[in-house]
Write a protein that holds these residues in place. Structure first.
Motif, mmCIF file in Angstrom:
data_model
loop_
_atom_site.group_PDB
_atom_site.id
_atom_site.type_symbol
_atom_site.label_atom_id
_atom_site.label_comp_id
_atom_site.label_asym_id
_atom_site.label_seq_id
_atom_site.Cartn_x
_atom_site.Cartn_y
_atom_site.Cartn_z
ATOM 1 N N GLY A 135 -38.688 29.913 -10.029
ATOM 2 C CA GLY A 135 -37.512 29.387 -9.461
ATOM 3 C C GLY A 135 -37.289 29.570 -7.900
ATOM 4 N N LEU A 136 -37.558 31.139 -7.577
ATOM 5 C CA LEU A 136 -37.407 31.494 -6.345
ATOM 6 C C LEU A 136 -38.549 30.979 -5.539
ATOM 7 C CD1 LEU A 136 -36.442 35.082 -6.980
ATOM 8 C CD2 LEU A 136 -35.019 33.349 -5.743
ATOM 9 N N LEU A 137 -39.958 30.696 -6.137
ATOM 10 C CA LEU A 137 -41.012 30.311 -5.422
ATOM 11 C C LEU A 137 -40.954 28.875 -5.207
ATOM 12 C CD1 LEU A 137 -43.977 31.894 -7.339
ATOM 13 C CD2 LEU A 137 -43.212 32.397 -4.973
ATOM 14 N N VAL A 138 -40.080 28.070 -5.890
ATOM 15 C CA VAL A 138 -39.836 26.881 -5.627
ATOM 16 C C VAL A 138 -39.015 26.669 -4.266
ATOM 17 C CG1 VAL A 138 -38.560 24.691 -6.264
ATOM 18 C CG2 VAL A 138 -40.219 25.863 -7.978
ATOM 19 N N GLY A 139 -37.919 27.509 -4.345
ATOM 20 C CA GLY A 139 -36.921 27.625 -3.245
ATOM 21 C C GLY A 139 -37.564 27.938 -2.068
ATOM 22 N N ILE A 140 -38.664 28.998 -2.060
ATOM 23 C CA ILE A 140 -39.243 29.489 -0.919
ATOM 24 C C ILE A 140 -40.256 28.306 -0.347
ATOM 25 C CG2 ILE A 140 -41.535 30.946 -0.182
ATOM 26 C CD1 ILE A 140 -40.205 32.996 -2.143
ATOM 27 N N ALA A 141 -40.717 27.512 -1.237
ATOM 28 C CA ALA A 141 -41.623 26.411 -0.618
ATOM 29 C C ALA A 141 -41.044 25.391 0.051
ATOM 30 C CB ALA A 141 -42.347 25.710 -1.654
ATOM 31 N N VAL A 142 -39.633 25.066 -0.445
ATOM 32 C CA VAL A 142 -38.728 24.190 0.103
ATOM 33 C C VAL A 142 -38.116 24.604 1.405
ATOM 34 C CG1 VAL A 142 -36.422 22.759 -0.034
ATOM 35 C CG2 VAL A 142 -37.874 23.150 -1.954
ATOM 36 N N VAL A 143 -37.796 25.938 1.531
ATOM 37 C CA VAL A 143 -37.400 26.357 2.662
ATOM 38 C C VAL A 143 -38.316 26.509 3.818
ATOM 39 C CG1 VAL A 143 -36.201 28.516 3.944
ATOM 40 C CG2 VAL A 143 -35.331 27.603 1.604
ATOM 41 N N SER A 144 -39.572 26.971 3.301
ATOM 42 C CA SER A 144 -40.842 27.184 4.374
ATOM 43 C C SER A 144 -40.900 25.659 4.857
ATOM 44 C CB SER A 144 -41.855 27.456 3.502
ATOM 45 O OG SER A 144 -42.860 27.937 4.202
ATOM 46 N N GLY A 145 -40.962 24.580 4.037
ATOM 47 C CA GLY A 145 -41.081 23.315 4.697
ATOM 48 C C GLY A 145 -39.943 23.030 5.308
ATOM 49 N N LEU A 146 -38.780 23.165 5.441
ATOM 50 C CA LEU A 146 -37.684 22.944 6.210
ATOM 51 C C LEU A 146 -37.952 23.854 7.569
ATOM 52 C CD1 LEU A 146 -34.804 22.789 3.895
ATOM 53 C CD2 LEU A 146 -35.731 20.937 4.820
ATOM 54 N N PHE A 171 -45.672 24.906 6.707
ATOM 55 C CA PHE A 171 -46.160 24.021 5.926
ATOM 56 C C PHE A 171 -47.314 24.588 5.116
ATOM 57 C CE2 PHE A 171 -45.262 20.617 9.230
ATOM 58 C CZ PHE A 171 -44.255 20.078 8.300
ATOM 59 N N GLY A 172 -48.056 25.464 5.687
ATOM 60 C CA GLY A 172 -49.302 26.393 4.735
ATOM 61 C C GLY A 172 -48.645 26.945 3.583
ATOM 62 N N LEU A 173 -47.488 27.661 3.700
ATOM 63 C CA LEU A 173 -46.935 28.570 2.588
ATOM 64 C C LEU A 173 -46.636 27.558 1.562
ATOM 65 C CD1 LEU A 173 -46.167 31.002 1.457
ATOM 66 C CD2 LEU A 173 -44.011 30.939 2.513
ATOM 67 N N ALA A 174 -45.883 26.368 2.007
ATOM 68 C CA ALA A 174 -45.481 25.236 0.967
ATOM 69 C C ALA A 174 -46.370 24.744 0.331
ATOM 70 C CB ALA A 174 -44.457 24.233 1.671
ATOM 71 N N ALA A 175 -47.635 24.504 0.874
ATOM 72 C CA ALA A 175 -48.757 23.681 0.298
ATOM 73 C C ALA A 175 -49.470 24.753 -0.672
ATOM 74 C CB ALA A 175 -49.859 23.345 1.347
ATOM 75 N N VAL A 176 -49.967 25.990 -0.179
ATOM 76 C CA VAL A 176 -50.365 26.959 -1.187
ATOM 77 C C VAL A 176 -49.473 27.198 -2.302
ATOM 78 C CG1 VAL A 176 -51.347 29.382 -1.380
ATOM 79 C CG2 VAL A 176 -51.677 28.081 0.833
ATOM 80 N N LEU A 177 -48.092 27.502 -2.266
ATOM 81 C CA LEU A 177 -47.496 27.455 -3.298
ATOM 82 C C LEU A 177 -47.369 26.363 -4.530
ATOM 83 C CD1 LEU A 177 -44.296 29.251 -2.047
ATOM 84 C CD2 LEU A 177 -46.199 30.275 -3.294
ATOM 85 N N VAL A 178 -47.818 25.301 -4.309
ATOM 86 C CA VAL A 178 -47.908 24.397 -5.131
ATOM 87 C C VAL A 178 -48.738 24.629 -6.216
ATOM 88 C CG1 VAL A 178 -48.412 21.816 -5.709
ATOM 89 C CG2 VAL A 178 -46.964 22.453 -3.734
ATOM 90 N N PRO A 179 -50.180 24.813 -6.012
ATOM 91 C CA PRO A 179 -50.949 25.198 -7.287
ATOM 92 C C PRO A 179 -50.536 26.602 -7.848
ATOM 93 C CG PRO A 179 -52.206 25.250 -5.001
ATOM 94 C CD PRO A 179 -50.883 24.572 -4.797
ATOM 95 N N VAL A 180 -50.141 27.350 -7.028
ATOM 96 C CA VAL A 180 -49.632 28.571 -7.548
ATOM 97 C C VAL A 180 -48.504 28.408 -8.612
ATOM 98 C CG1 VAL A 180 -48.456 30.888 -7.175
ATOM 99 C CG2 VAL A 180 -50.238 30.040 -5.713
ATOM 100 N N LEU A 181 -47.543 27.747 -8.248
ATOM 101 C CA LEU A 181 -46.248 27.402 -9.181
ATOM 102 C C LEU A 181 -46.964 26.819 -10.351
ATOM 103 C CD1 LEU A 181 -43.678 26.346 -6.815
ATOM 104 C CD2 LEU A 181 -43.620 28.039 -8.349
#
Length: 213
Positions: free
Chosen positions: A41-52, A97-107
């Motif tokens: 759940g925190l990783l989802v939040g990290i991806a969203v905040v990173s994109g913002l 954008f890089g962190l958000a993109a990388v976290l998708v397959p990780v999640l």
């Protein structure tokens, strides 16, 4: 087992309290601990905040580019402010954008007990934390904002994003290193239809836990 499952793209689902892939009939040996769910759940939040964070940097970038082409570049203090703003906005855009993109397959991988996904998540977060430590100390509220290099709202917004990402990333690292999380990923997967293999795996867990007491 399908090719996608062999590559780690299982269709994980919860069945009778167990994590099971109905496509390849793989099942997690250990139950999924609450720490892994919270970390996901925190990783989802990290991806969203990173994109913002990246979107905010892109919004501030036109003013920075305008300052870079203006008279501020003739002054030492102005030039330093422009370079700081260029560095921070470029880092925030690429890393965001890089962190958000990388976290998708990780999640996707973290939905099941894939040890590789756990170590990938930890590696990505360590690299992200290192970048944040290097850039979070850059104060855009001093020279850059005072000289009009960045919008007035950007320094505080950028620092808020960095602080949230720093705290959330550190929390995920702690959760994924927790003993229950480590056991969940290290025990791995067995075939849900192979009763003997599942029983041996569970018996191995029982013996190890008894030895640790």
């Amino acid at each position: 087992m399908s090719m996608s499952c062999r590559l780690g793209w299982h269709r994980w689902a919860t069945s009778d309290g167990r994590i099971v892939c109905p496509r390849c009939r793989g099942a997690a040996v250990a139950p999924r601990p609450i720490q892994v769910g919270v970390a996901a759940g925190l990783l989802v939040g990290i991806a969203v905040v990173s994109g913002l964070r990246a979107v905010a940097a892109l919004s501030a970038r036109p003013l920075v580019d305008e300052a870079a082409a203006g008279p501020l570049m003739r002054d030492t203090a102005g030039r330093a402010a422009v370079f700081d703003a260029l560095d921070v906005t470029a880092y925030s855009t690429v890393a965001g954008f890089g962190l958000a993109a990388v976290l998708v397959p990780v999640l996707i991988g973290l939905r099941g007990p894939l040890s590789g996904a756990r170590w990938t998540a930890l590696g990505v977060l360590f690299v992200s934390l290192l970048g944040q430590v290097l850039f979070i100390s850059t104060d855009l509220a001093d020279g850059p904002m005072r000289l009009g290099v960045v919008p007035g709202w950007y320094p505080l917004t950028q620092q808020a994003f960095e602080t949230v990402l720093l705290l959330a990333s550190a929390a995920v690292v702690v959760l994924l290193f927790h003993g229950a999380s480590r056991e969940y990923f290290e025990e791995g997967v067995v075939n849900v239809d192979a009763d003997d293999a599942m029983e041996r795996a569970l018996e191995s867990i029982r013996r190890r836990r008894a030895a640790e007491r």
